[in-house]
Structure formats: structure tokens, C-alpha cells
Design a protein around this motif. Structure first.
Motif, mmCIF file in Angstrom:
data_model
loop_
_atom_site.group_PDB
_atom_site.id
_atom_site.type_symbol
_atom_site.label_atom_id
_atom_site.label_comp_id
_atom_site.label_asym_id
_atom_site.label_seq_id
_atom_site.Cartn_x
_atom_site.Cartn_y
_atom_site.Cartn_z
ATOM 1 N N LEU A 114 -2.603 10.033 -0.787
ATOM 2 C CA LEU A 114 -2.790 11.053 0.235
ATOM 3 C C LEU A 114 -1.455 11.688 0.600
ATOM 4 O O LEU A 114 -0.462 10.992 0.800
ATOM 5 C CB LEU A 114 -3.414 10.447 1.496
ATOM 6 N N PHE B 28 -8.878 14.940 3.901
ATOM 7 C CA PHE B 28 -9.269 13.913 4.861
ATOM 8 C C PHE B 28 -8.655 14.193 6.226
ATOM 9 O O PHE B 28 -7.457 14.471 6.337
ATOM 10 C CB PHE B 28 -8.800 12.528 4.399
ATOM 11 N N PHE C 197 -10.096 7.312 9.324
ATOM 12 C CA PHE C 197 -10.299 8.467 8.456
ATOM 13 C C PHE C 197 -11.758 8.910 8.444
ATOM 14 O O PHE C 197 -12.670 8.092 8.568
ATOM 15 C CB PHE C 197 -9.891 8.138 7.014
ATOM 16 N N GLY C 198 -11.957 10.204 8.237
ATOM 17 C CA GLY C 198 -13.282 10.706 7.935
ATOM 18 C C GLY C 198 -13.622 10.430 6.481
ATOM 19 O O GLY C 198 -12.802 9.886 5.729
ATOM 20 N N THR C 199 -14.816 10.811 6.089
ATOM 21 C CA THR C 199 -15.279 10.532 4.728
ATOM 22 C C THR C 199 -14.794 11.557 3.714
ATOM 23 O O THR C 199 -15.044 11.416 2.524
ATOM 24 C CB THR C 199 -16.808 10.458 4.670
ATOM 25 N N TYR D 81 -4.596 0.013 2.934
ATOM 26 C CA TYR D 81 -5.930 0.566 3.135
ATOM 27 C C TYR D 81 -6.743 0.336 1.863
ATOM 28 O O TYR D 81 -6.197 0.200 0.772
ATOM 29 C CB TYR D 81 -5.882 2.082 3.386
ATOM 30 N N GLN E 271 -9.927 2.187 -0.272
ATOM 31 C CA GLN E 271 -10.748 3.391 -0.372
ATOM 32 C C GLN E 271 -11.818 3.186 -1.423
ATOM 33 O O GLN E 271 -11.533 3.118 -2.620
ATOM 34 C CB GLN E 271 -9.876 4.608 -0.723
ATOM 35 N N GLY F 158 -16.034 7.761 -2.798
ATOM 36 C CA GLY F 158 -16.701 8.698 -1.903
ATOM 37 C C GLY F 158 -16.451 8.465 -0.429
ATOM 38 O O GLY F 158 -17.114 9.077 0.421
ATOM 39 N N GLN F 159 -15.502 7.590 -0.124
ATOM 40 C CA GLN F 159 -15.207 7.280 1.274
ATOM 41 C C GLN F 159 -13.762 7.585 1.620
ATOM 42 O O GLN F 159 -12.916 7.755 0.730
ATOM 43 C CB GLN F 159 -15.478 5.792 1.546
ATOM 44 N N GLY F 160 -13.479 7.626 2.899
ATOM 45 C CA GLY F 160 -12.098 7.708 3.332
ATOM 46 C C GLY F 160 -11.451 6.336 3.318
ATOM 47 O O GLY F 160 -12.147 5.318 3.249
ATOM 48 N N PRO F 161 -10.137 6.286 3.364
ATOM 49 C CA PRO F 161 -9.452 4.984 3.399
ATOM 50 C C PRO F 161 -9.838 4.196 4.648
ATOM 51 O O PRO F 161 -10.016 4.766 5.728
ATOM 52 C CB PRO F 161 -7.968 5.373 3.438
ATOM 53 N N PHE G 219 -8.651 0.865 6.991
ATOM 54 C CA PHE G 219 -7.497 0.041 7.334
ATOM 55 C C PHE G 219 -7.741 -1.424 6.990
ATOM 56 O O PHE G 219 -8.810 -1.982 7.267
ATOM 57 C CB PHE G 219 -7.225 0.183 8.832
ATOM 58 N N LEU H 185 -4.708 1.476 -1.257
ATOM 59 C CA LEU H 185 -3.607 2.378 -0.910
ATOM 60 C C LEU H 185 -2.620 1.670 0.009
ATOM 61 O O LEU H 185 -3.019 0.945 0.920
ATOM 62 C CB LEU H 185 -4.142 3.615 -0.198
ATOM 63 N N PHE I 1 1.787 7.907 2.009
ATOM 64 C CA PHE I 1 0.973 7.082 1.122
ATOM 65 C C PHE I 1 1.499 7.056 -0.306
ATOM 66 O O PHE I 1 2.048 8.046 -0.807
ATOM 67 C CB PHE I 1 -0.471 7.603 1.095
#
Lengths: 113, 113
Positions: free
Chosen positions: A44, A90, A103-105, B35, B37, B40-43, B45, B91, B104
Motif C-alpha cells: 500500500l 483503500f 481499513f475498508g474493503t 497486517y 490481507q 478481496g479484503q482490506g488489511p 491488524f 503486510l 507499507f
């Protein structure tokens, strides 16, 4: 608890057209807000951040975002997109003074020629 | 200076094996984060280090996951008895301190067969 909603999973847009990627968050406390971009098979990269001050934040690559506290939104905009802007975007939120990002998706921006 | 470096970039292993993922943060950054991930998703924590100590490991999914940062620089995420559900991109991020924007790495893509 904090949460981030990116309602649009995919946004197709023609080259040189404007784009807005939506981000809404929920939090009971003051927050920091971020937009990151992720190119295929990469990590990212920070596009822009809102920490305090002016609600209109300018970032790299011609992107900007506006923090709207009353609507709990932090939408990302670019007036004219390029093919190279095709990537996953994101939105992330953290409580002020803390380190944990939620984070969002993600929203997949696809710029069409 | 150099960004966050993660090795390996890809790791394929069999279910039940042990894996180690390495993160080299930006020089001088005291804060380090892991993180996960999923597709299809956000990272999400996992763990946060301030210096050598894990200040927050509340995101580690279970006791098969462990991370260390013995000298306050390089960190290793360790996963024992891997399961297919552990497959994801891991990540690493670092920041100057816990209140600064996170930078990142490109991630390690872990595939459990």
C-alpha cells in the motif's frame, strides 16, 4: 467500535473523466483518515492523510479528499483520471493518538481507454 | 532511503508446516506493524511493536501466530502448524512512531497447500 465502509467495490471510468471514490466511517471519537493505493502485487502506498486543519486534503498523483465530520465521510476525488490510476484504493481510519488502522474493503478503480 | 522490505515475496508450503516471514522496516522507524490481507479484503491488524516490545498483539488470530523484534529493527512473523485458512498476503508497515502515517512493504504472499 470503529468501522470503515467503502460501498463501491468496483468503479469503471473512462480516461480523462472525473472520479469519486466513497468512504464513510463510524467512530465515537476524533479520528485520523487515510487513503492508500495498491497496485497489483505491491504493498500500500499512502495517497493522502487527514490529521487536522483544513478539511480539503491534497495528495499525490492529483488526488484530493474532503473530510466531512457531519457526514462522517472522507471521499477521494480526481478531476481527470489516467490509465495508470487503475488500482485498488483503500480508505483507513485510526483514533487520534493511536496506531491501529481500520481499513475498508477497498474499491477497484478501472480506467478505460 | 529504502522502504519497508519483506522477504520472501512468495511462500508456498504444505499444511502443518512452520513458516517465518521477515520484515525490515525503514531505518529509524521505531514502530512496526503486521497486517494480514485476505483476497478481496482490506488489511487486518495483527500486531504492533514499539521498539522491541509488542505493544498490542490483539489481532493475532490464535496461539499459532507469534512475532518478534529482538533488536527493535527487523521483525519476524512466525506461524506454526499452518492451515489452509492462513493463506493470505502478510503486510508489514513501519512508522517513525506510533502516531505517524504507516509505510507499507510489498507483502509476502503465503499459500498453504
Amino acid at each position: 467500535a470503529q468501522s470503515v465502509t467503502q460501498l463501491d467495490s468496483q468503479v469503471p471510468v473512462f480516461e480523462e473523466a472525473p472520479v469519486e471514490l466513497r468512504c464513510n466511517y463510524s467512530s465515537s471519537v476524533s479520528v485520523y483518515l487515510f487513503w492508500y493505493v495498491q497496485y497489483p502485487n505491491q504493498g500500500l502506498q499512502l495517497l493522502l492523510k487527514y490529521l487536522s486543519g483544513s478539511t480539503l486534503v491534497k495528495g499525490i498523483n492529483g488526488f484530493e479528499a474532503e473530510f466531512n465530520k457531519s457526514q462522517t465521510s472522507f471521499h477521494l476525488r480526481k478531476p481527470s483520471v489516467h490509465i495508470s490510476d487503475t488500482a485498488e484504493y483503500f480508505c483507513a481510519v485510526s483514533e487520534r493518538g493511536t496506531y491501529k488502522y481500520i481499513f475498508g474493503t477497498g474499491t477497484r478503480l478501472k480506467v478505460l481507454a | 532511503g529504502a522502504g519497508v522490505s519483506q522477504t520472501p515475496s512468495n511462500k508456498v508450503t504444505e499444511k502443518g508446516k512452520y513458516v517465518e516471514l521477515r520484515c525490515d522496516p525503514i531505518s529509524g522507524h521505531t514502530a512496526l506493524y503486521w497486517y494480514r490481507q485476505s483476497l478481496g479484503q482490506g488489511p487486518e491488524f495483527l500486531i504492533y511493536f514499539q521498539g522491541t516490545g509488542a505493544a498490542d498483539d490483539s489481532g493475532l488470530p490464535n496461539d499459532r501466530f507469534f512475532a518478534v523484534r529482538p533488536e527493535g529493527s527487523v521483525s519476524t512473523l512466525k506461524i506454526q502448524r499452518t492451515e489452509r485458512g492462513d493463506s493470505a498476503v502478510y503486510l508489514c508497515a513501519s512508522s517513525r512512531d506510533g502516531n505517524q502515517p504507516q509505510h507499507f512493504g510489498d507483502g509476502t504472499r503465503l499459500s498453504i497447500l
